[in-house]
Design an enzyme around this catalytic site. Structure first.
Site, PDB file in Angstrom:
ATOM      1  N   ASP A  90       0.874  -1.182   0.000  1.00 29.75           N
ATOM      2  CA  ASP A  90       0.000   0.000   0.000  1.00 29.75           C
ATOM      3  C   ASP A  90       0.905   1.224   0.000  1.00 29.75           C
ATOM      4  OD1 ASP A  90      -2.320   1.490  -0.070  1.00 29.75           O
ATOM      5  OD2 ASP A  90      -3.121   0.747   1.824  1.00 29.75           O
ATOM      6  N   GLU A  91       0.310   2.408  -0.190  1.00 30.28           N
ATOM      7  CA  GLU A  91       1.178   3.582  -0.252  1.00 30.28           C
ATOM      8  C   GLU A  91       1.559   4.102   1.126  1.00 30.28           C
ATOM      9  OE1 GLU A  91      -2.055   4.093   0.058  1.00 30.28           O
ATOM     10  OE2 GLU A  91      -2.679   5.979  -0.861  1.00 30.28           O
ATOM     11  N   ASP A  94      -1.292   4.668   7.860  1.00 22.90           N
ATOM     12  CA  ASP A  94      -1.726   5.828   8.643  1.00 22.90           C
ATOM     13  C   ASP A  94      -2.250   5.340   9.996  1.00 22.90           C
ATOM     14  OD1 ASP A  94      -2.494   8.382   9.347  1.00 22.90           O
ATOM     15  OD2 ASP A  94      -4.394   8.289   8.282  1.00 22.90           O
ATOM     16  N   TYR A 164       0.846  12.274  -3.010  1.00 18.21           N
ATOM     17  CA  TYR A 164       1.621  11.392  -3.884  1.00 18.21           C
ATOM     18  C   TYR A 164       1.569  11.882  -5.323  1.00 18.21           C
ATOM     19  CZ  TYR A 164       2.275   8.341   0.037  1.00 18.21           C
ATOM     20  OH  TYR A 164       2.671   7.860   1.262  1.00 18.21           O
TER      21      TYR A 164
END
Ligand code: 5GP
Length: 185
Positions: A90-91, A94, A164
């Site tokens: 995943d990016e 959080d 991003y």
């Protein structure tokens, strides 16, 4: 970071969409070894939603849950999770809710497949790659075997919103702003 993931030697990548799609595709190229087959990428799509019926975790906010939008079709793809090193991508990590959900559901799938087809779940290793891990109190925890066994690949960053490049309508402007902020995003 890629040498460490190279040691992990993923057999397949599971990208969490949409943010994990581009990092997963880039990782596949970085991890490509001469003479080895290209690593397959499978997509799952998850979204966080606010459940107004649950008891609030904070005074103002309702509970936040993960919603499964799309999952791996094991029958159609012919893939299973048995005896594999599986990299979940995943990016950003959080609150950690998304990664926790993805990992625990994939573990359930693995156990079911081992029961049906025969196999030892311990012969499968999950790893996690996120471009960034925000340093903050998390709402979920990942198992020790991920965190302590060098199977969590990331760059730790302070807790602030990250833009991003693939979210930008104007990549030149995005790049200019990154350079101005001294970022390498
Ligand atoms: P979680 O809270 O479950 O760890 O992350 C849920 C999702 O929120 C992430 O997959 C990502 O799509 C989004 N998200 C959280 N923080 C950021 C951020 O700083 N920038 C962007 N672009 N997305 C974020």
């Amino acid at each position: 970071m890629t040498p460490k993931i190279r040691n992990f030697k993923p057999d397949l990548i599971i990208a969490i969409g949409g943010g994990g799609f581009i990092p997963a595709r880039m990782l596949r190229t970085c991890l490509k070894e001469l003479g080895e087959p290209t690593i397959r990428i499978y997509a799952i799509i998850l979204s966080l939603y606010e459940d107004l019926n649950t008891i609030s975790t904070t005074a103002e906010k309702p509970g936040v849950h993960v919603n499964r939008v799309q999952w791996i079709d094991y029958d159609q793809s012919g893939v299973d999770l048995i005896n594999k090193n599986i990299l979940i991508v995943d990016e950003v990590d959080d609150t950690r809710k998304t990664l926790h959900y993805a990992l625990s559901e994939l573990e359930k799938d693995l156990h079911k497949q081992c029961q049906e087809k025969g196999g030892d779940p311990n012969n499968t290793k999950f790893g996690i790659f996120v471009c960034h891990n925000k340093l903050k109190p998390k709402k979920e925890q990942l198992p020790d075997y991920i965190m302590n066994e060098d199977r969590y690949f990331t760059k730790n960053v302070p807790d602030s919103w990250i833009c991003y490049p693939w979210e930008s309508n104007d990549i030149l402007f995005h790049q200019k702003m990154c350079e101005k902020q001294g970022n390498d995003l």
